[in-house]
Design a protein around this motif. Structure first.
Motif, PDB file in Angstrom:
ATOM      1  N   LEU A   1      39.756  11.217  73.467  1.00 59.42           N
ATOM      2  CA  LEU A   1      39.415  11.758  74.786  1.00 59.42           C
ATOM      3  C   LEU A   1      38.483  12.965  74.689  1.00 59.42           C
ATOM      4  O   LEU A   1      37.740  13.253  75.627  1.00 59.42           O
ATOM      5  CB  LEU A   1      40.675  12.235  75.514  1.00 59.42           C
ATOM      6  N   TYR A   2      38.583  13.706  73.602  1.00 60.01           N
ATOM      7  CA  TYR A   2      37.832  14.956  73.489  1.00 60.01           C
ATOM      8  C   TYR A   2      36.381  14.653  73.148  1.00 60.01           C
ATOM      9  O   TYR A   2      36.105  14.043  72.116  1.00 60.01           O
ATOM     10  CB  TYR A   2      38.492  15.888  72.455  1.00 60.01           C
TER      11      TYR A   2
ATOM     12  N   GLU B   1      33.803  16.437  72.259  1.00 61.92           N
ATOM     13  CA  GLU B   1      33.089  17.097  71.162  1.00 61.92           C
ATOM     14  C   GLU B   1      33.743  16.776  69.826  1.00 61.92           C
ATOM     15  O   GLU B   1      34.953  16.654  69.726  1.00 61.92           O
ATOM     16  CB  GLU B   1      33.089  18.615  71.382  1.00 61.92           C
TER      17      GLU B   1
ATOM     18  N   ALA C   1      37.293  23.674  72.394  1.00 65.37           N
ATOM     19  CA  ALA C   1      38.364  23.264  73.315  1.00 65.37           C
ATOM     20  C   ALA C   1      39.611  24.101  73.042  1.00 65.37           C
ATOM     21  O   ALA C   1      40.326  24.505  73.972  1.00 65.37           O
ATOM     22  CB  ALA C   1      38.662  21.778  73.150  1.00 65.37           C
TER      23      ALA C   1
ATOM     24  N   ARG D   1      39.220  27.448  74.702  1.00 59.65           N
ATOM     25  CA  ARG D   1      39.381  27.391  76.168  1.00 59.65           C
ATOM     26  C   ARG D   1      40.847  27.309  76.578  1.00 59.65           C
ATOM     27  O   ARG D   1      41.284  27.996  77.499  1.00 59.65           O
ATOM     28  CB  ARG D   1      38.591  26.205  76.743  1.00 59.65           C
ATOM     29  N   LEU D   2      41.623  26.461  75.877  1.00 62.76           N
ATOM     30  CA  LEU D   2      43.049  26.355  76.222  1.00 62.76           C
ATOM     31  C   LEU D   2      43.761  27.671  75.911  1.00 62.76           C
ATOM     32  O   LEU D   2      44.601  28.137  76.689  1.00 62.76           O
ATOM     33  CB  LEU D   2      43.701  25.190  75.455  1.00 62.76           C
TER      34      LEU D   2
ATOM     35  N   PHE E   1      42.950  30.220  78.574  1.00 65.37           N
ATOM     36  CA  PHE E   1      43.612  29.886  79.834  1.00 65.37           C
ATOM     37  C   PHE E   1      45.088  30.275  79.791  1.00 65.37           C
ATOM     38  O   PHE E   1      45.615  30.908  80.724  1.00 65.37           O
ATOM     39  CB  PHE E   1      43.469  28.385  80.150  1.00 65.37           C
ATOM     40  N   LEU E   2      45.769  29.889  78.713  1.00 66.54           N
ATOM     41  CA  LEU E   2      47.212  30.168  78.635  1.00 66.54           C
ATOM     42  C   LEU E   2      47.471  31.669  78.555  1.00 66.54           C
ATOM     43  O   LEU E   2      48.414  32.178  79.171  1.00 66.54           O
ATOM     44  CB  LEU E   2      47.828  29.437  77.434  1.00 66.54           C
TER      45      LEU E   2
ATOM     46  N   TYR F   1      39.480  34.038  80.176  1.00 64.00           N
ATOM     47  CA  TYR F   1      39.171  32.680  80.638  1.00 64.00           C
ATOM     48  C   TYR F   1      38.321  32.730  81.912  1.00 64.00           C
ATOM     49  O   TYR F   1      37.245  32.130  81.974  1.00 64.00           O
ATOM     50  CB  TYR F   1      40.444  31.849  80.885  1.00 64.00           C
TER      51      TYR F   1
ATOM     52  N   HIS G   1      39.739  18.032  84.595  1.00 69.48           N
ATOM     53  CA  HIS G   1      40.279  16.883  83.863  1.00 69.48           C
ATOM     54  C   HIS G   1      39.839  15.547  84.456  1.00 69.48           C
ATOM     55  O   HIS G   1      40.135  14.504  83.879  1.00 69.48           O
ATOM     56  CB  HIS G   1      41.811  16.960  83.784  1.00 69.48           C
TER      57      HIS G   1
ATOM     58  N   ARG H   1      49.640  11.813  79.074  1.00 70.42           N
ATOM     59  CA  ARG H   1      50.520  12.952  79.394  1.00 70.42           C
ATOM     60  C   ARG H   1      51.623  13.092  78.336  1.00 70.42           C
ATOM     61  O   ARG H   1      51.893  14.188  77.838  1.00 70.42           O
ATOM     62  CB  ARG H   1      51.148  12.731  80.780  1.00 70.42           C
TER      63      ARG H   1
ATOM     64  N   TRP I   1      50.216  14.379  75.069  1.00 70.19           N
ATOM     65  CA  TRP I   1      49.926  15.826  75.177  1.00 70.19           C
ATOM     66  C   TRP I   1      51.221  16.626  75.034  1.00 70.19           C
ATOM     67  O   TRP I   1      51.285  17.611  74.297  1.00 70.19           O
ATOM     68  CB  TRP I   1      49.266  16.085  76.529  1.00 70.19           C
TER      69      TRP I   1
ATOM     70  N   TYR J   1      57.164  25.062  82.115  1.00 71.14           N
ATOM     71  CA  TYR J   1      55.810  25.137  82.656  1.00 71.14           C
ATOM     72  C   TYR J   1      54.939  24.004  82.100  1.00 71.14           C
ATOM     73  O   TYR J   1      54.191  23.356  82.838  1.00 71.14           O
ATOM     74  CB  TYR J   1      55.201  26.507  82.315  1.00 71.14           C
TER      75      TYR J   1
ATOM     76  N   ALA K   1      53.041  21.338  84.277  1.00 70.33           N
ATOM     77  CA  ALA K   1      51.571  21.345  84.280  1.00 70.33           C
ATOM     78  C   ALA K   1      51.021  19.993  83.817  1.00 70.33           C
ATOM     79  O   ALA K   1      50.059  19.477  84.388  1.00 70.33           O
ATOM     80  CB  ALA K   1      51.052  22.479  83.384  1.00 70.33           C
ATOM     81  N   ALA K   2      51.647  19.416  82.807  1.00 68.85           N
ATOM     82  CA  ALA K   2      51.156  18.128  82.298  1.00 68.85           C
ATOM     83  C   ALA K   2      51.302  17.050  83.370  1.00 68.85           C
ATOM     84  O   ALA K   2      50.401  16.221  83.563  1.00 68.85           O
ATOM     85  CB  ALA K   2      51.910  17.744  81.025  1.00 68.85           C
TER      86      ALA K   2
ATOM     87  N   MET L   1      48.607  17.312  85.946  1.00 69.09           N
ATOM     88  CA  MET L   1      47.254  16.963  85.472  1.00 69.09           C
ATOM     89  C   MET L   1      47.019  15.460  85.460  1.00 69.09           C
ATOM     90  O   MET L   1      45.906  14.998  85.281  1.00 69.09           O
ATOM     91  CB  MET L   1      47.056  17.515  84.058  1.00 69.09           C
TER      92      MET L   1
HETATM   93  C1  HEM Z   1      40.340  20.612  78.778  1.00 72.71           C
HETATM   94  C2  HEM Z   1      42.912  16.597  77.993  1.00 72.71           C
HETATM   95  C3  HEM Z   1      46.751  18.650  80.097  1.00 72.71           C
HETATM   96  C4  HEM Z   1      44.406  22.871  80.035  1.00 72.71           C
HETATM   97  C5  HEM Z   1      40.703  19.333  78.415  1.00 72.71           C
HETATM   98  C6  HEM Z   1      39.814  18.361  77.818  1.00 72.71           C
HETATM   99  C7  HEM Z   1      40.524  17.246  77.603  1.00 72.71           C
HETATM  100  C8  HEM Z   1      41.875  17.494  78.051  1.00 72.71           C
HETATM  101  C9  HEM Z   1      40.046  15.939  76.978  1.00 72.71           C
HETATM  102  C10 HEM Z   1      38.326  18.610  77.497  1.00 72.71           C
HETATM  103  C11 HEM Z   1      38.249  19.417  76.240  1.00 72.71           C
HETATM  104  C12 HEM Z   1      37.336  20.603  76.323  1.00 72.71           C
HETATM  105  O1  HEM Z   1      37.756  21.664  76.819  1.00 72.71           O
HETATM  106  O2  HEM Z   1      36.216  20.458  75.872  1.00 72.71           O
HETATM  107  C13 HEM Z   1      44.172  16.793  78.531  1.00 72.71           C
HETATM  108  C14 HEM Z   1      45.217  15.770  78.602  1.00 72.71           C
HETATM  109  C15 HEM Z   1      46.293  16.338  79.198  1.00 72.71           C
HETATM  110  C16 HEM Z   1      45.931  17.722  79.507  1.00 72.71           C
HETATM  111  C17 HEM Z   1      45.126  14.344  78.098  1.00 72.71           C
HETATM  112  C18 HEM Z   1      47.597  15.625  79.484  1.00 72.71           C
HETATM  113  C19 HEM Z   1      48.396  15.918  80.470  1.00 72.71           C
HETATM  114  C20 HEM Z   1      46.459  19.979  80.228  1.00 72.71           C
HETATM  115  C21 HEM Z   1      47.383  20.986  80.692  1.00 72.71           C
HETATM  116  C22 HEM Z   1      46.731  22.178  80.679  1.00 72.71           C
HETATM  117  C23 HEM Z   1      45.385  21.916  80.192  1.00 72.71           C
HETATM  118  C24 HEM Z   1      48.819  20.706  81.110  1.00 72.71           C
HETATM  119  C25 HEM Z   1      47.211  23.554  81.048  1.00 72.71           C
HETATM  120  C26 HEM Z   1      48.440  23.935  80.890  1.00 72.71           C
HETATM  121  C27 HEM Z   1      43.097  22.618  79.730  1.00 72.71           C
HETATM  122  C28 HEM Z   1      42.047  23.620  79.753  1.00 72.71           C
HETATM  123  C29 HEM Z   1      40.864  22.958  79.422  1.00 72.71           C
HETATM  124  C30 HEM Z   1      41.222  21.566  79.175  1.00 72.71           C
HETATM  125  C31 HEM Z   1      42.207  25.100  80.075  1.00 72.71           C
HETATM  126  C32 HEM Z   1      39.459  23.574  79.360  1.00 72.71           C
HETATM  127  C33 HEM Z   1      38.906  23.632  80.798  1.00 72.71           C
HETATM  128  C34 HEM Z   1      37.528  24.280  80.851  1.00 72.71           C
HETATM  129  O3  HEM Z   1      36.540  23.549  80.727  1.00 72.71           O
HETATM  130  O4  HEM Z   1      37.461  25.505  81.018  1.00 72.71           O
HETATM  131  N1  HEM Z   1      41.945  18.777  78.539  1.00 72.71           N
HETATM  132  N2  HEM Z   1      44.633  17.943  79.083  1.00 72.71           N
HETATM  133  N3  HEM Z   1      45.256  20.581  79.933  1.00 72.71           N
HETATM  134  N4  HEM Z   1      42.564  21.407  79.382  1.00 72.71           N
HETATM  135 FE1  HEM Z   1      43.578  19.680  79.256  1.00 72.71          FE
END
Ligand code: HEM
Length: 127
Positions: free
Chosen positions: A37-38, A40, A46, A49-50, A53-54, A64, A77, A87, A90, A114, A118-119, A122
């Motif tokens: 899914l990612y 890059e 990535a 960024r996470l 955010f957290l 962030y 997303h 989900r 993750w 949390y 959150a998951a 999303m």
């Molecule tokens: C970005 C997948 C849940 C926070 C992303 C990206 C993917 C992804 C593929 C792009 C990667 C990137 O940043 O280049 C998923 C999947 C989830 C999930 C499959 C399953 C539920 C969550 C949750 C959170 C979260 C629960 C927060 C608690 C973030 C953040 C970014 C991100 C902060 C970067 C956003 C930005 O562009 O600033 N995620 N994610 N994700 N995800 Fe998730």
């Protein structure tokens, strides 16, 4: 339960969030559902960024939003299919990271609640 605004300081700040998120991405890198899914090749940006955010959500530095603006996480997303399988994958990775981050029981339970909430929020696909 701690006020989320105090959580970051209570659990030990940056090193703890570093450990949490780097352990999470170690699992993502090896996960056959999540890794594709990612977009890059390098998961490093990535991970940053996470982590930012957290940290912000839990009362740490607001880097962030300084760098990325309003989180709008559901919108960010949208390009990725997040169904029950994604989900759960993750959450599997995050469970390991949370369990190994060194939280006491109350903080571990609070952040895990949390993460599950959150998951679920999303999710953007039923399959
Ligand atoms: C970005 C997948 C849940 C926070 C992303 C990206 C993917 C992804 C593929 C792009 C990667 C990137 O940043 O280049 C998923 C999947 C989830 C999930 C499959 C399953 C539920 C969550 C949750 C959170 C979260 C629960 C927060 C608690 C973030 C953040 C970014 C991100 C902060 C970067 C956003 C930005 O562009 O600033 N995620 N994610 N994700 N995800 Fe998730």
């Amino acid at each position: 339960m701690s006020d989320p605004q105090n959580f970051y300081a209570e659990v030990g700040g940056a090193p703890v969030f570093d450990k949490l998120v780097s352990r999470f991405y170690e699992e993502v890198a090896a996960d056959e559902v999540l890794r594709p899914l990612y977009p890059e090749e390098d998961l490093g940006p990535a991970e940053v960024r996470l982590r930012m955010f957290l940290e912000q959500y839990w009362g740490g530095p607001r880097t962030y939003s300084d760098q990325r603006g309003h989180p709008r996480l559901r919108m960010r997303h949208n390009p990725f299919k997040v169904g029950p399988i994604e989900r759960d994958a993750w959450l599997r990775c995050m469970r390991i990271a949370v369990d190994e981050a060194g939280f006491d029981d109350a903080h571990r339970e609070q952040i895990w609640q949390y993460m599950t909430y959150a998951a679920a929020s999303m999710q953007n696909s039923d399959f």
